[in-house]
Design a protein around this motif. Structure first.
Motif, PDB file in Angstrom:
ATOM      1  N   MET A 281       0.828  -1.200   0.000  1.00 42.86           N
ATOM      2  CA  MET A 281       0.000   0.000   0.000  1.00 42.86           C
ATOM      3  C   MET A 281       0.869   1.259   0.000  1.00 42.86           C
ATOM      4  SD  MET A 281      -3.198   1.006   2.480  1.00 42.86           S
ATOM      5  CE  MET A 281      -4.301  -0.234   1.794  1.00 42.86           C
ATOM      6  N   THR A 282       1.915   1.288   0.816  1.00 43.29           N
ATOM      7  CA  THR A 282       2.776   2.479   0.843  1.00 43.29           C
ATOM      8  C   THR A 282       3.562   2.621  -0.455  1.00 43.29           C
ATOM      9  OG1 THR A 282       4.562   1.349   2.040  1.00 43.29           O
ATOM     10  CG2 THR A 282       2.947   2.596   3.366  1.00 43.29           C
ATOM     11  N   ASP A 283       3.839   1.522  -1.126  1.00 39.31           N
ATOM     12  CA  ASP A 283       4.481   1.610  -2.450  1.00 39.31           C
ATOM     13  C   ASP A 283       3.555   2.330  -3.434  1.00 39.31           C
ATOM     14  OD1 ASP A 283       6.746   0.305  -1.523  1.00 39.31           O
ATOM     15  OD2 ASP A 283       6.279  -1.609  -2.501  1.00 39.31           O
ATOM     16  N   ARG A 284       2.257   2.033  -3.358  1.00 40.82           N
ATOM     17  CA  ARG A 284       1.288   2.722  -4.228  1.00 40.82           C
ATOM     18  C   ARG A 284       1.199   4.208  -3.860  1.00 40.82           C
ATOM     19  NH1 ARG A 284      -4.025  -0.814  -5.144  1.00 40.82           N
ATOM     20  NH2 ARG A 284      -4.366   0.875  -6.618  1.00 40.82           N
ATOM     21  N   ILE A 285       1.277   4.499  -2.572  1.00 49.59           N
ATOM     22  CA  ILE A 285       1.272   5.888  -2.109  1.00 49.59           C
ATOM     23  C   ILE A 285       2.509   6.614  -2.640  1.00 49.59           C
ATOM     24  CG2 ILE A 285       1.462   7.366  -0.069  1.00 49.59           C
ATOM     25  CD1 ILE A 285      -0.243   5.148   1.395  1.00 49.59           C
ATOM     26  N   ASP A 286       3.667   5.936  -2.606  1.00 52.10           N
ATOM     27  CA  ASP A 286       4.905   6.542  -3.119  1.00 52.10           C
ATOM     28  C   ASP A 286       4.797   6.883  -4.596  1.00 52.10           C
ATOM     29  OD1 ASP A 286       6.123   6.417  -0.634  1.00 52.10           O
ATOM     30  OD2 ASP A 286       7.254   4.589  -1.083  1.00 52.10           O
ATOM     31  N   VAL A 287       4.172   6.010  -5.370  1.00 52.41           N
ATOM     32  CA  VAL A 287       3.986   6.265  -6.802  1.00 52.41           C
ATOM     33  C   VAL A 287       3.086   7.486  -6.988  1.00 52.41           C
ATOM     34  CG1 VAL A 287       2.957   5.346  -8.932  1.00 52.41           C
ATOM     35  CG2 VAL A 287       4.440   3.890  -7.533  1.00 52.41           C
ATOM     36  N   ALA A 288       2.010   7.562  -6.205  1.00 51.69           N
ATOM     37  CA  ALA A 288       1.105   8.712  -6.284  1.00 51.69           C
ATOM     38  C   ALA A 288       1.834   9.983  -5.849  1.00 51.69           C
ATOM     39  CB  ALA A 288      -0.124   8.478  -5.412  1.00 51.69           C
ATOM     40  N   ARG A 289       2.620   9.909  -4.775  1.00 50.42           N
ATOM     41  CA  ARG A 289       3.366  11.072  -4.288  1.00 50.42           C
ATOM     42  C   ARG A 289       4.343  11.557  -5.360  1.00 50.42           C
ATOM     43  NH1 ARG A 289       4.846   9.164   0.174  1.00 50.42           N
ATOM     44  NH2 ARG A 289       3.314  10.224   1.469  1.00 50.42           N
ATOM     45  N   GLU A 290       4.962  10.622  -6.061  1.00 48.30           N
ATOM     46  CA  GLU A 290       5.894  11.018  -7.118  1.00 48.30           C
ATOM     47  C   GLU A 290       5.164  11.737  -8.257  1.00 48.30           C
ATOM     48  OE1 GLU A 290       9.166   9.288 -10.261  1.00 48.30           O
ATOM     49  OE2 GLU A 290       8.773   8.150  -8.434  1.00 48.30           O
ATOM     50  N   ARG A 291       3.998  11.218  -8.645  1.00 51.53           N
ATOM     51  CA  ARG A 291       3.219  11.880  -9.707  1.00 51.53           C
ATOM     52  C   ARG A 291       2.855  13.304  -9.294  1.00 51.53           C
ATOM     53  NH1 ARG A 291       0.354   6.915 -10.444  1.00 51.53           N
ATOM     54  NH2 ARG A 291      -1.288   7.691  -9.089  1.00 51.53           N
ATOM     55  N   ILE A 292       2.388  13.464  -8.064  1.00 51.48           N
ATOM     56  CA  ILE A 292       2.003  14.793  -7.573  1.00 51.48           C
ATOM     57  C   ILE A 292       3.237  15.688  -7.472  1.00 51.48           C
ATOM     58  CG2 ILE A 292       1.121  16.034  -5.553  1.00 51.48           C
ATOM     59  CD1 ILE A 292      -0.757  13.556  -5.115  1.00 51.48           C
ATOM     60  N   GLY A 293       4.333  15.149  -6.950  1.00 52.23           N
ATOM     61  CA  GLY A 293       5.568  15.915  -6.813  1.00 52.23           C
ATOM     62  C   GLY A 293       6.133  16.347  -8.149  1.00 52.23           C
ATOM     63  N   ARG A 294       6.087  15.463  -9.131  1.00 55.96           N
ATOM     64  CA  ARG A 294       6.587  15.822 -10.467  1.00 55.96           C
ATOM     65  C   ARG A 294       5.790  16.991 -11.045  1.00 55.96           C
ATOM     66  NH1 ARG A 294      10.147  12.713 -13.258  1.00 55.96           N
ATOM     67  NH2 ARG A 294      10.800  10.795 -12.230  1.00 55.96           N
ATOM     68  N   ALA A 295       4.489  16.994 -10.800  1.00 52.28           N
ATOM     69  CA  ALA A 295       3.660  18.102 -11.291  1.00 52.28           C
ATOM     70  C   ALA A 295       4.043  19.411 -10.600  1.00 52.28           C
ATOM     71  CB  ALA A 295       2.181  17.789 -11.074  1.00 52.28           C
ATOM     72  N   ILE A 296       4.341  19.355  -9.311  1.00 55.35           N
ATOM     73  CA  ILE A 296       4.730  20.557  -8.564  1.00 55.35           C
ATOM     74  C   ILE A 296       6.071  21.090  -9.056  1.00 55.35           C
ATOM     75  CG2 ILE A 296       5.461  21.395  -6.288  1.00 55.35           C
ATOM     76  CD1 ILE A 296       3.351  19.389  -5.109  1.00 55.35           C
ATOM     77  N   PHE A 297       7.011  20.188  -9.290  1.00 55.41           N
ATOM     78  CA  PHE A 297       8.383  20.598  -9.606  1.00 55.41           C
ATOM     79  C   PHE A 297       8.705  20.604 -11.101  1.00 55.41           C
ATOM     80  CE2 PHE A 297       8.828  19.057  -5.183  1.00 55.41           C
ATOM     81  CZ  PHE A 297       9.271  20.241  -4.613  1.00 55.41           C
ATOM     82  N   GLU A 298       7.731  20.424 -11.960  1.00 54.22           N
ATOM     83  CA  GLU A 298       8.010  20.314 -13.388  1.00 54.22           C
ATOM     84  C   GLU A 298       8.685  21.553 -13.982  1.00 54.22           C
ATOM     85  OE1 GLU A 298       4.437  19.474 -15.532  1.00 54.22           O
ATOM     86  OE2 GLU A 298       3.480  21.360 -14.981  1.00 54.22           O
ATOM     87  N   ARG A 299       8.459  22.724 -13.399  1.00 54.63           N
ATOM     88  CA  ARG A 299       9.075  23.942 -13.938  1.00 54.63           C
ATOM     89  C   ARG A 299      10.361  24.313 -13.207  1.00 54.63           C
ATOM     90  NH1 ARG A 299       3.522  26.432 -13.576  1.00 54.63           N
ATOM     91  NH2 ARG A 299       4.471  27.173 -11.679  1.00 54.63           N
ATOM     92  N   TRP A 300      10.755  23.540 -12.222  1.00 56.98           N
ATOM     93  CA  TRP A 300      11.987  23.826 -11.493  1.00 56.98           C
ATOM     94  C   TRP A 300      13.177  23.312 -12.291  1.00 56.98           C
ATOM     95  CZ3 TRP A 300      12.688  24.226  -5.714  1.00 56.98           C
ATOM     96  CH2 TRP A 300      11.575  24.808  -5.113  1.00 56.98           C
ATOM     97  N   ASP A 301      14.264  24.029 -12.205  1.00 53.88           N
ATOM     98  CA  ASP A 301      15.465  23.501 -12.846  1.00 53.88           C
ATOM     99  C   ASP A 301      16.091  22.464 -11.900  1.00 53.88           C
ATOM    100  OD1 ASP A 301      17.867  24.410 -11.469  1.00 53.88           O
ATOM    101  OD2 ASP A 301      18.446  25.633 -13.173  1.00 53.88           O
ATOM    102  N   GLU A 302      16.808  21.526 -12.492  1.00 55.31           N
ATOM    103  CA  GLU A 302      17.342  20.390 -11.740  1.00 55.31           C
ATOM    104  C   GLU A 302      18.231  20.837 -10.577  1.00 55.31           C
ATOM    105  OE1 GLU A 302      19.807  16.215 -12.479  1.00 55.31           O
ATOM    106  OE2 GLU A 302      19.320  17.495 -14.186  1.00 55.31           O
ATOM    107  N   HIS A 303      19.062  21.838 -10.804  1.00 50.55           N
ATOM    108  CA  HIS A 303      19.954  22.323  -9.756  1.00 50.55           C
ATOM    109  C   HIS A 303      19.151  22.853  -8.554  1.00 50.55           C
ATOM    110  CE1 HIS A 303      23.316  24.236  -7.726  1.00 50.55           C
ATOM    111  NE2 HIS A 303      22.579  25.338  -7.664  1.00 50.55           N
TER     112      HIS A 303
END
Length: 170
Positions: free
Chosen positions: A116-138
């Motif tokens: 279950m927490t693995d599924r939560i981690d996948v969801a957290r990554e999707r949400i996080g990627r959307a938040i940080f999509e405009r951030w530069d890697e550095h």
């Protein structure tokens, strides 16, 4: 030289206030019930919103006793004890005697809970990627590095002084 020190102290004071404001904003967003509900929906799992942060904390920090879990969650020990019992009845955590003190019952994630927490981690990554999509890697890497450093320094033993971290034996 003393005037420069005064300017630095004033600057630090202003920045500390700004940092504190940002932290309050982040914690407020993270503590919203809707945030946990969104994560549960995004992960496609069925779990009571009140149990969600406890399950994740057990997975990240377990084995963990109920007293420490309650302290970290900012909840009453008796409430958390009932909630951990509920997680155990759902097969998401298991409780065992503590390694240091067998009288202390520590919660650990079960295989079903880990799935279950693995599924939560996948969801957290999707949400996080959307938040940080405009951030530069550095900038993103610096945020992670500095947040980790801050977490280690602020998370020192509460019985010790400010700034004592686990790295320093605190």
């Amino acid at each position: 030289m003393s005037s420069r020190k005064s300017v630095q102290n004033t600057h630090i004071s202003e920045k500390l206030r700004e940092l504190h404001g940002a932290l309050i904003e982040i914690v407020s967003v993270m503590n919203r019930p809707q945030r946990d509900e969104q994560m549960v929906r995004e992960a496609g799992i069925s779990l009571d919103r009140a149990l969600f942060p406890l399950l994740v904390t057990v997975e990240r920090l377990g084995p963990i006793g109920v007293v420490e879990l309650a302290d970290r969650a900012g909840r009453d020990y008796t409430t958390v004890s009932r909630q951990v019992a509920k997680l155990e009845s759902l097969g998401l955590v298991e409780r065992h005697g503590g390694a240091a003190d067998r009288r202390v019952r520590e919660a650990v994630i079960s295989p079903k809970g880990k799935a279950m927490t693995d599924r939560i981690d996948v969801a957290r990554e999707r949400i996080g990627r959307a938040i940080f999509e405009r951030w530069d890697e550095h900038d993103f890497n610096e945020l992670v590095r500095l947040m980790r450093k801050f977490a280690e320094d602020i998370g020192g033993d509460t019985g010790g002084g400010v700034g004592e971290s686990k790295r320093q034996g605190g």
